[in-house]
Design a protein around this motif. Structure first.
Motif, PDB file in Angstrom:
ATOM      1  N   UNK A  26       0.869  -1.180   0.000  1.00 38.15           N
ATOM      2  CA  UNK A  26       0.000   0.000   0.000  1.00 38.15           C
ATOM      3  C   UNK A  26       0.907   1.232   0.000  1.00 38.15           C
TER       4      UNK A  26
ATOM      5  N   UNK B 236     -10.512  -1.969   1.640  1.00 40.46           N
ATOM      6  CA  UNK B 236     -10.030  -2.604   0.410  1.00 40.46           C
ATOM      7  C   UNK B 236      -8.596  -3.081   0.526  1.00 40.46           C
ATOM      8  N   UNK B 237      -8.357  -4.275  -0.008  1.00 46.44           N
ATOM      9  CA  UNK B 237      -6.981  -4.737  -0.123  1.00 46.44           C
ATOM     10  C   UNK B 237      -6.448  -4.173  -1.443  1.00 46.44           C
ATOM     11  N   UNK B 238      -5.305  -3.499  -1.368  1.00 45.81           N
ATOM     12  CA  UNK B 238      -4.745  -2.889  -2.574  1.00 45.81           C
ATOM     13  C   UNK B 238      -4.030  -3.934  -3.420  1.00 45.81           C
TER      14      UNK B 238
END
Lengths: 87, 87
Positions: free
Chosen positions: B29, B78-80
Protein backbone atom coordinates in the motif's frame (compact mmCIF):
# COMPACT_ATOMS: atom_id res chain seq x y z
CA UNK A 1 1.13 -5.50 22.17
CA UNK A 2 2.98 -3.57 19.48
CA UNK A 3 1.10 -2.45 16.40
CA UNK A 4 1.89 -0.75 13.11
CA UNK A 5 -0.99 0.79 11.20
CA UNK A 6 -0.70 2.05 7.63
CA UNK A 7 -3.56 3.70 5.76
CA UNK A 8 -4.47 4.78 2.27
CA UNK A 9 -7.74 6.71 2.44
CA UNK A 10 -9.59 9.28 0.35
CA UNK A 11 -8.35 12.86 0.68
CA UNK A 12 -11.50 13.94 2.56
CA UNK A 13 -10.88 11.38 5.30
CA UNK A 14 -7.10 11.64 5.71
CA UNK A 15 -7.21 14.22 8.51
CA UNK A 16 -9.93 12.38 10.43
CA UNK A 17 -8.04 9.08 10.25
CA UNK A 18 -4.78 10.78 11.22
CA UNK A 19 -6.37 12.57 14.19
CA UNK A 20 -8.04 9.38 15.37
CA UNK A 21 -4.82 7.37 15.20
CA UNK A 22 -2.95 10.13 17.03
CA UNK A 23 -5.27 9.55 20.01
CA UNK A 24 -3.92 6.02 20.37
CA UNK A 25 -0.53 5.69 18.67
CA UNK A 26 2.61 7.55 17.64
CA UNK A 27 2.99 8.98 14.17
CA UNK A 28 5.99 7.52 12.33
CA UNK A 29 6.04 8.71 8.75
CA UNK A 30 3.56 9.55 5.98
CA UNK A 31 0.52 7.40 6.65
CA UNK A 32 2.11 5.14 9.23
CA UNK A 33 1.43 5.04 12.97
CA UNK A 34 2.85 2.66 15.53
CA UNK A 35 3.12 1.98 19.23
CA UNK A 36 2.23 -0.18 22.19
CA UNK A 37 -1.46 -0.51 22.89
CA UNK A 38 -3.73 -2.82 24.86
CA UNK A 39 -6.03 -5.21 23.01
CA UNK A 40 -9.15 -3.44 24.26
CA UNK A 41 -7.93 0.02 23.23
CA UNK A 42 -6.89 -1.36 19.84
CA UNK A 43 -10.39 -2.77 19.34
CA UNK A 44 -11.85 0.63 20.25
CA UNK A 45 -9.48 2.39 17.87
CA UNK A 46 -10.26 0.05 14.96
CA UNK A 47 -14.00 0.34 15.62
CA UNK A 48 -13.77 4.13 15.51
CA UNK A 49 -11.66 4.02 12.33
CA UNK A 50 -14.24 1.79 10.66
CA UNK A 51 -16.84 4.49 11.30
CA UNK A 52 -14.65 7.04 9.49
CA UNK A 53 -13.45 5.15 6.43
CA UNK A 54 -15.30 4.30 3.25
CA UNK A 55 -14.82 0.54 3.00
CA UNK A 56 -15.35 0.59 -0.75
CA UNK A 57 -12.47 2.99 -1.34
CA UNK A 58 -10.18 3.15 1.66
CA UNK A 59 -7.68 0.73 3.01
CA UNK A 60 -6.16 0.27 6.48
CA UNK A 61 -3.50 -2.32 7.28
CA UNK A 62 -3.03 -3.43 10.86
CA UNK A 63 0.06 -5.41 11.91
CA UNK A 64 0.01 -6.82 15.43
CA UNK A 65 3.05 -8.15 17.27
CA UNK A 66 1.79 -9.47 20.63
CA UNK A 67 5.21 -9.27 22.33
CA UNK A 68 7.05 -6.00 21.53
CA UNK A 69 10.36 -7.83 22.08
CA UNK A 70 9.72 -9.67 18.82
CA UNK A 71 9.93 -6.57 16.66
CA UNK A 72 13.02 -4.52 15.88
CA UNK A 73 12.87 -1.11 14.26
CA UNK A 74 15.64 0.66 12.35
CA UNK A 75 15.63 4.04 10.68
CA UNK A 76 17.72 4.79 7.57
CA UNK A 77 18.19 8.44 6.71
CA UNK A 78 16.13 11.01 8.57
CA UNK A 79 13.84 10.24 11.49
CA UNK A 80 10.61 12.14 10.92
CA UNK A 81 8.79 14.09 13.58
CA UNK A 82 5.11 14.78 13.74
CA UNK A 83 5.34 18.55 13.29
CA UNK A 84 6.70 18.10 9.76
CA UNK A 85 3.35 16.64 8.82
CA UNK A 86 1.79 20.07 9.05
CA UNK A 87 4.48 22.12 7.33
CA UNK B 1 12.27 -13.29 8.89
CA UNK B 2 9.28 -11.05 8.19
CA UNK B 3 9.88 -7.40 7.41
CA UNK B 4 7.81 -4.29 6.81
CA UNK B 5 9.51 -1.36 5.10
CA UNK B 6 7.95 2.09 4.83
CA UNK B 7 9.59 4.99 3.02
CA UNK B 8 9.22 8.71 2.61
CA UNK B 9 11.65 9.86 -0.04
CA UNK B 10 12.03 12.79 -2.43
CA UNK B 11 9.87 12.65 -5.56
CA UNK B 12 12.88 12.03 -7.82
CA UNK B 13 13.81 8.89 -5.91
CA UNK B 14 10.36 7.38 -5.31
CA UNK B 15 10.38 5.18 -8.43
CA UNK B 16 13.92 3.93 -7.84
CA UNK B 17 13.16 3.01 -4.23
CA UNK B 18 9.88 1.36 -5.23
CA UNK B 19 11.54 -0.68 -8.03
CA UNK B 20 14.35 -1.76 -5.74
CA UNK B 21 11.98 -2.90 -2.99
CA UNK B 22 9.87 -4.78 -5.55
CA UNK B 23 12.92 -6.95 -6.29
CA UNK B 24 12.87 -8.25 -2.75
CA UNK B 25 9.44 -7.75 -1.17
CA UNK B 26 5.73 -7.45 -1.89
CA UNK B 27 4.06 -4.10 -2.31
CA UNK B 28 1.31 -3.52 0.25
CA UNK B 29 0.00 0.00 0.00
CA UNK B 30 1.32 3.48 -0.76
CA UNK B 31 4.92 3.48 0.36
CA UNK B 32 4.81 0.20 2.25
CA UNK B 33 6.41 -3.11 1.28
CA UNK B 34 6.49 -6.33 3.26
CA UNK B 35 7.36 -9.99 3.09
CA UNK B 36 9.59 -12.83 4.18
CA UNK B 37 13.26 -12.40 3.40
CA UNK B 38 16.56 -13.90 4.54
CA UNK B 39 18.93 -11.84 6.65
CA UNK B 40 21.56 -11.77 3.89
CA UNK B 41 19.11 -10.63 1.19
CA UNK B 42 17.74 -7.99 3.56
CA UNK B 43 21.25 -6.65 4.13
CA UNK B 44 21.78 -6.53 0.35
CA UNK B 45 18.45 -4.75 -0.13
CA UNK B 46 19.18 -2.14 2.55
CA UNK B 47 22.68 -1.57 1.19
CA UNK B 48 21.26 -0.94 -2.29
CA UNK B 49 18.58 1.37 -0.89
CA UNK B 50 21.19 3.39 0.96
CA UNK B 51 22.90 4.02 -2.38
CA UNK B 52 19.65 5.44 -3.80
CA UNK B 53 18.38 7.63 -0.99
CA UNK B 54 19.54 11.05 0.11
CA UNK B 55 20.21 10.56 3.81
CA UNK B 56 19.75 14.26 4.54
CA UNK B 57 16.21 14.29 3.14
CA UNK B 58 14.81 10.79 2.85
CA UNK B 59 13.61 8.36 5.43
CA UNK B 60 13.23 4.57 5.40
CA UNK B 61 11.79 2.60 8.30
CA UNK B 62 12.59 -1.09 8.62
CA UNK B 63 10.63 -3.33 10.99
CA UNK B 64 11.98 -6.84 11.47
CA UNK B 65 10.08 -9.72 13.04
CA UNK B 66 12.48 -12.69 13.16
CA UNK B 67 9.70 -15.30 13.41
CA UNK B 68 6.79 -14.61 10.99
CA UNK B 69 4.46 -16.43 13.42
CA UNK B 70 4.82 -13.46 15.76
CA UNK B 71 3.13 -11.00 13.43
CA UNK B 72 -0.54 -10.91 12.49
CA UNK B 73 -1.85 -8.81 9.60
CA UNK B 74 -5.42 -7.60 9.10
CA UNK B 75 -6.88 -5.50 6.32
CA UNK B 76 -9.82 -3.12 6.90
CA UNK B 77 -11.59 -1.88 3.79
CA UNK B 78 -10.03 -2.60 0.41
CA UNK B 79 -6.98 -4.74 -0.12
CA UNK B 80 -4.74 -2.89 -2.57
CA UNK B 81 -3.02 -4.52 -5.50
CA UNK B 82 0.19 -3.44 -7.11
CA UNK B 83 -1.31 -2.51 -10.50
CA UNK B 84 -3.30 0.31 -8.89
CA UNK B 85 -0.01 2.02 -8.12
CA UNK B 86 0.42 2.79 -11.81
CA UNK B 87 -3.11 3.91 -12.67
Amino acid sequence: MYVIITYDVGEKRVNKVCKKLKEYLTWTQNSVFEGEISKSLLMKCMYELELIINKEEDSIYLYQVPNPKNIKKQVFGQERNFDELFI
